[in-house]
Design an enzyme around this catalytic site. Structure first.
Site, PDB file in Angstrom:
ATOM      1  N   LYS A 193       1.230   5.809   0.324  1.00 23.19           N
ATOM      2  CA  LYS A 193       1.116   4.798   1.376  1.00 23.19           C
ATOM      3  C   LYS A 193       2.519   4.287   1.684  1.00 23.19           C
ATOM      4  O   LYS A 193       3.213   3.773   0.804  1.00 23.19           O
ATOM      5  CB  LYS A 193       0.207   3.656   0.913  1.00 23.19           C
ATOM      6  N   GLU A 231       3.563  10.436  -6.753  1.00 25.39           N
ATOM      7  CA  GLU A 231       2.450   9.467  -6.739  1.00 25.39           C
ATOM      8  C   GLU A 231       1.119  10.200  -6.892  1.00 25.39           C
ATOM      9  O   GLU A 231       0.210   9.722  -7.564  1.00 25.39           O
ATOM     10  CB  GLU A 231       2.453   8.674  -5.423  1.00 25.39           C
ATOM     11  N   LYS A 246      -1.085   7.862   4.033  1.00 30.53           N
ATOM     12  CA  LYS A 246      -1.200   6.826   5.058  1.00 30.53           C
ATOM     13  C   LYS A 246       0.166   6.349   5.487  1.00 30.53           C
ATOM     14  O   LYS A 246       0.968   6.024   4.619  1.00 30.53           O
ATOM     15  CB  LYS A 246      -1.995   5.655   4.464  1.00 30.53           C
TER      16      LYS A 246
HETATM   17  C1  PBG Z   1      -4.156  -3.671   2.909  1.00 31.61           C
HETATM   18  C2  PBG Z   1      -4.248  -2.568   3.911  1.00 31.61           C
HETATM   19  C3  PBG Z   1      -3.446  -2.351   5.063  1.00 31.61           C
HETATM   20  C4  PBG Z   1      -4.039  -1.293   5.765  1.00 31.61           C
HETATM   21  C5  PBG Z   1      -5.141  -0.858   5.009  1.00 31.61           C
HETATM   22  N1  PBG Z   1      -5.247  -1.637   3.856  1.00 31.61           N
HETATM   23  C6  PBG Z   1      -2.296  -3.121   5.590  1.00 31.61           C
HETATM   24  C7  PBG Z   1      -1.051  -3.206   4.829  1.00 31.61           C
HETATM   25  O1  PBG Z   1      -0.830  -2.516   3.832  1.00 31.61           O
HETATM   26  O2  PBG Z   1      -0.228  -4.038   5.216  1.00 31.61           O
HETATM   27  C8  PBG Z   1      -3.565  -0.767   7.088  1.00 31.61           C
HETATM   28  C9  PBG Z   1      -4.564  -0.009   7.913  1.00 31.61           C
HETATM   29  C10 PBG Z   1      -4.249   0.137   9.362  1.00 31.61           C
HETATM   30  O3  PBG Z   1      -3.156  -0.214   9.864  1.00 31.61           O
HETATM   31  O4  PBG Z   1      -5.145   0.631  10.088  1.00 31.61           O
HETATM   32  N2  PBG Z   1      -3.461  -3.449   1.762  1.00 31.61           N
END
Ligand code: PBG
Length: 327
Positions: A193, A231, A246
């Site tokens: 992520k 990871e 992501k």
């Molecule tokens: C929370 C989370 C986020 C997203 C999914 N879970 C935001 C972040 O990490 O700031 C983002 C998903 C999206 O932008 O569609 N931890």
């Protein structure tokens, strides 16, 4: 002469040699939940997506199920006054998100219900971990995430999805779930992520942006590829059942890399900002939604994603059935 065009000559031939398919089985639909009744509040930076109260959400889910869409990830929009430094509301007995999960699974037992595990929706600091003097504490965050996960498993979520990027959290969550008897509850780890600029509309939806600083000490640097593999190896070792990349579109190389290096299913999160870009271009008449949207999802799947989390899941399902889409 060798002529690749022979295999493109007719629609039937193109169908026969097509390498990549997407069905609703491959899609997960993200939904935003608020407490209360009668709420269907559009997210300005993500047109066509809403903050729903449960009574309005259930008929929407029913419509999705009728379209063959069975997999959902639900995020809670928590009122500011319920947030605190240690995210206690995330496992509170009267938590509306947990209560909603119970009702949801009772009404749709054949659905897959996926949670989000991170402190940010419940944290007065807006960070995914515990904040002390501007630092995000790793090991002190793990028991909070574990407690949140057990509460979610108890509420009936099928898959627990930690999105926080703390080190060791998959192992800590697996151990806590097993100890509490939730051996069948799976973990979908947000493995690679990135600290991305494309989460903006999501943070608008949940009012969950960090109050100070950014997420760069825990989310990955967009410059890094091999670190994603590192990871992945750790999450797999710690007991993850799915590995996620992501965002998706800017990270197709990372999706491909992980797919080649694991036997676990790969999920890709086509995030809010990525969807918003396409919506904006289509609303301006610059791109054709019915063509550009499926091509986009196809590219994510072709890169190696088994499942795609996308705000276009319902539109894709409608399009696949020859129904009208809203853009
Ligand atoms: C929370 C989370 C986020 C997203 C999914 N879970 C935001 C972040 O990490 O700031 C983002 C998903 C999206 O932008 O569609 N931890």
């Amino acid at each position: 002469m060798t002529r690749p065009r022979r295999n493109r000559r007719t629609a039937a031939i193109r169908g026969m040699v097509r390498e990549t398919h997407i069905t609703t089985d491959n899609l997960i639909y993200p939904l935003f939940l608020v407490d209360g009744k009668g709420v269907k509040d559009e997210i300005k930076s993500l047109p066509g997506n809403f903050r729903w109260s449960l009574d309005k959400l259930l008929p929407e889910v029913e419509e999705c199920m009728e379209l063959g869409l069975r997999n959902f990830v639900v995020f809670p929009a928590v009122p500011e006054e319920l947030k605190d430094k240690t995210a206690t509301y995330s496992y509170a007995a009267d938590n509306f998100y947990l209560e909603a999960a119970r009702v949801f699974k009772e009404k749709f037992p054949e659905s897959t219900l996926i949670s989000d595990v991170a402190m940010d929706p419940y944290s007065s600091d807006g960070h995914d971990g515990l904040v002390e003097s501007g630092r995000i504490l790793n090991d002190e965050t793990l028991p909070i995430l574990a407690k949140m996960s057990v509460a979610q498993a108890q509420a009936g979520f099928d898959i627990i999805a930690p999105s926080d990027m703390m080190d060791g959290r998959v192992g800590a969550i697996r151990e806590a779930l097993d100890a509490a008897g939730y051996i069948e509850t799976a973990i979908m780890a947000y493995t690679a992520k990135y600290a991305s600029a494309f989460y903006g509309p999501f943070r608008d939806a949940l009012d969950s942006a960090p109050k100070a600083g950014d997420k760069k000490t825990y989310q990955m640097n967009p410059a890094n590829r091999m670190e994603g593999l590192r990871e992945a190896m750790l999450d797999e070792e710690e007991g993850a059942d799915y590995l996620m990349v992501k965002p998706a579109l800017n990270y197709l190389d990372v999706i491909a890399l992980l797919k080649e290096n694991t036997t676990l299913p790969i999920a890709a999160y086509h995030v809010s900002g990525e969807c918003a870009m396409l919506i904006a271009a289509c609303q301006n008449g610059w791109l054709d939604f019915e063509q550009a949207m499926p091509e986009t999802l196809l590219s994510i799947r072709r890169a190696g994603a088994d499942v795609i989390l996308t705000y276009f899941a319902k539109e894709y399902a409608r399009l696949a059935q020859g129904l009208e889409v809203s853009l």
